[in-house]
Write an enzyme that holds these catalytic residues in place. Structure first.
Site, PDB file in Angstrom:
ATOM      1  N   ASP A 172       0.785  -1.248   0.023  1.00  0.00           N
ATOM      2  CA  ASP A 172       0.010  -0.119   0.084  1.00  0.00           C
ATOM      3  C   ASP A 172       0.764   1.300   0.056  1.00  0.00           C
ATOM      4  OD1 ASP A 172      -2.270  -1.590  -0.046  1.00  0.00           O
ATOM      5  OD2 ASP A 172      -2.507  -1.572   2.353  1.00  0.00           O
ATOM      6  N   ALA A 173       2.083   1.091  -0.525  1.00  0.00           N
ATOM      7  CA  ALA A 173       2.815   2.468  -0.562  1.00  0.00           C
ATOM      8  C   ALA A 173       3.362   2.656  -1.770  1.00  0.00           C
ATOM      9  CB  ALA A 173       4.168   2.083   0.424  1.00  0.00           C
TER      10      ALA A 173
END
Lengths: 288, 288, 288, 288
Positions: free
Chosen positions: A232-233
């Site tokens: 999720d980065a």
């Protein structure tokens, strides 16, 4: 706008900033008897990098995009340019991966069928079998490839094989609840689009609506981003939010979140399909 | 709506859930010849706690709020109720603390003067002297109390003394860039309102716009919350966002953020001034 | 981004569409040793008109904008181009007109003083005297020019004289409640910016919040537009809305409307000040 | 929240305002051993009318809603109350009418099937046959009833007969492009919900996106409202907007409008299904 019988294409490029880039490129385009019908450009002040996206229409019926590309090569080289050209009339091939939640899938299938989202759909892959009927109603091949907790590597290998077979330009994780292994992220860098059901960087990881409920936020959101090795980065493409209240339960959030997830994913995917996104480091430049 | 000559007040309460709470309370209100003109209630399913906010108008000219309160005491006790009553015609006293950024202060002063935000303003306190002229133009006392890095304790003690002297119901941190010490948070629990320039829990701490720029988000936001011992982690009252683009610099974010900070702070403050907020654990119930 | 010692300017133009416009213009720019740092373009498919806005930075210290302009003249002529060039370091002169409501004025003055909105402010003109103190606190000349119902013509003539004296590039009607006469609209065509407190075309004319309350809408809005001879019908520059509820009174709408009016007016004015707006017929093209 | 085995119901009512309404009603509810778990009330200051919506949970397993209703009758009568009671566990019956555009229908069918929108769906009626397959995939009866231009009366009579046969509580016009005749509006007063693809009162009537494009607005919207005899002028339930730009074509507006139409229609329909709407004159009171 552009004559449908004539070639229309997108030129997307980046290079070190210097004077005369636009002049060089536009003169080359004009010399090939083509016209710039849409233009976006951005100069990053930190890295002094120049980014551009042109939509170009050929004016002659016998325009050859292959010839244009090979002749553009030396121009690009002289500018140390990274570039790509996409024929606007050729749709990208997208493979959709999904688990059990069906709202994103149902949305994409519907918008795909009516032509709102222009892509070829060779197949849908799921680690569950529950959405087969929905997919097959649209006459789209459905592949059930379980990801076994005890042997994730094998599952992902089978998934990767099926993806490769489909030859996609872009992979859409439409609420696919398995974490993509680094080697797959790396193989399809900046070509795997995920929808995360929070306004990142808040609530990374599992069960973001539960995290949101716990923190007592007044807005929930969704983020469309490219998948990278770090969970999720990856580079964020699009985000939006919806307002909630103290009496909204987690079930209410999940229900209301569906609309914003769909909207954000479809906007992000459209940007990708129309070659509107350039990635710089961990950020996106979006020419909308 | 309510007759301006007659008493109007807010009854805000919480208690363990049970049958007949509304009946008991409303019968008591009716028995004192008063009428419920606005009602909000919420039953938390986890803790089985009941929350309520009534706006009540007395129907008699000789209604005594003091008598009402003392007679309501046994009713509340029988329901194990935590409660407070606020006379709607009595404005709360608010002390504003500010550092160098003046947009929130300018906004609050303007809206206060024209009567959009109903509060008494005994004084403004700042750790800098730069906003004195602005405050004094509004005929509001301005106190410059520096917070010296070498001796923060003394600065905060002087600040606390000045606050206490002003006798506020609520303290507004309108971009006050010093971290409130725990003993001050504790003294004014759920009475210190802060505006943080990010959509919490994203970008806690210093320079959230810089953090936002670094992460490449497509939305920036603001959060109004009660201040607690843990930095930027208190109960959230209100949040909102504004859309940004890849070519927005940090300066652009700061400029565009001003409007959303002002809006979010003024909405959160209004909720507090109108007794619309109840705090449960680390979350707020807002009867808007 | 651009070197502050070097000239930066905006070239805004429109012309009949044809191949090679970008090439011609960009080659000319490159030939004068200048660099295009920002580009927007649009081709209207109906009228086959091409619109463009370039931000250009000179690379030489001895670049002359006057020489550039006179040498560009034949290029423009060959393209049948309507064009203007604006030095980015020269602020436009704006005259603000206001009546009694002070929120837009207070907002503009504050953002002007801190440098968020880049314009010169020769004076504020009002048909009432009530906002003199506010304006004079900012050391800005204030002119009270009443518009007498019995003799509107004389009032507007006096207003026009004072405007002309100030020599503005743009006139901002910041809740100026008098209808501009056609001869004034015509004199300053596409240079008079108004804020109307509804989402046009809903609720044209007087008291839009009252009209909104009567119709029972769930959103109220604001519209920033150029003033033309037809009331509230000029080209729209920017709009936004805010959500209301059944229990919001007209007073609540007016209060909540202030924020959206301010935001919309300041965004629209910024577009104008940065030469981002081109008008085509009764519509605007905004390169944001 | 409430025990699933125990009766939960909604009491929705309006009456002339007076003191003690809440007391009378809540005492009655408490006397029947039931508990108010959700409450909304509003007092209209102009007409001095009181509006209320309670969600009530019975505490006894042998609670009889029929007995409660008949015993509440005299209480309501003494307050000159108009009221209705709805068993929360009984879903309303909705008939959907649609023409050719399928996005609202596809959305409603999907959300209905997964249980996000709680209603019974006896059938879908269309004046075209093109959406039969979609509807029948969901195992929902589909009736094709053409509306012949030459004989509209007969077509509407056949439509009305089929509606009556289905016995709906609510009729949803999900982009049904025929104007309901007055006698049908009147028969199902405040039970026919329409989605109009503009932010009313802007762009009443046909082709609102074309009207929006012509006027050059910067926002397009959608409005969910009850259908009345006057076209697009009935009580508004919900509205929302989406931002557009100068280069969005009518086709782009239609595509982007789909999401906001779906969202607005589903929110408005949910309010109706949960008995959250009271109509007063031409306006709605929504207890959300």
């Amino acid at each position: 706008m552009s004559d449908p019988e004539k070639v229309s294409f997108r030129l997307v490029a980046s290079c070190p900033d210097q004077a005369g880039i636009v002049a060089k490129v536009s003169v080359f385009i004009a010399s090939r008897n083509a016209s710039i019908v849409e233009a976006g450009q951005y100069e990053d002040p930190r890295t002094r990098t120049f980014f551009m996206r042109y939509v170009v229409s050929a004016l002659d019926h016998d325009f050859s995009l292959a010839a244009f590309s090979s002749e553009f090569e030396p121009v690009a080289k002289s500018l140390q340019m990274q570039w790509r050209i996409a024929n606007a009339s050729e749709k990208q091939r997208a493979v959709i991966l999904v688990s059990k939640f069906d709202h994103c899938l149902a949305y994409l299938l519907h918008r795909w069928r009516v032509g709102d989202l222009p892509f070829e759909l060779p197949c849908v892959i799921s680690n569950h079998d529950s959405l087969r009927n929905l997919v097959e109603w649209y006459d789209v091949p459905f592949h059930h490839i379980p990801i076994d907790k005890a042997n994730k590597q094998a599952g992902f290998q089978a998934t990767a094989d099926k993806i490769e077979e489909a030859g996609p330009d872009v992979i859409v994780l439409a609420r696919y609840m398995q974490i993509f292994p680094p080697w797959l992220c790396s193989k399809y860098r900046h070509r795997v689009i995920n929808i995360h059901h929070s306004f990142l960087p808040s609530f990374v990881g599992a069960r973001p609506y539960h995290q949101a409920e716990k923190r007592g936020v007044k807005l929930i959101g969704a983020t469309c981003h490219y998948v990278t090795e770090e969970l999720d980065a990856g580079p964020i493409i699009e985000q939006d939010i919806v307002r909630i209240k103290h009496n909204d339960t987690i079930a209410d959030m999940m229900r209301q979140g569906k609309d914003v997830e769909n909207r954000v994913l479809s906007i992000g995917l459209r940007y990708h399909l129309e070659d509107r996104i350039l990635v710089q480091g961990n950020k996106t430049i979006v020419f909308d």
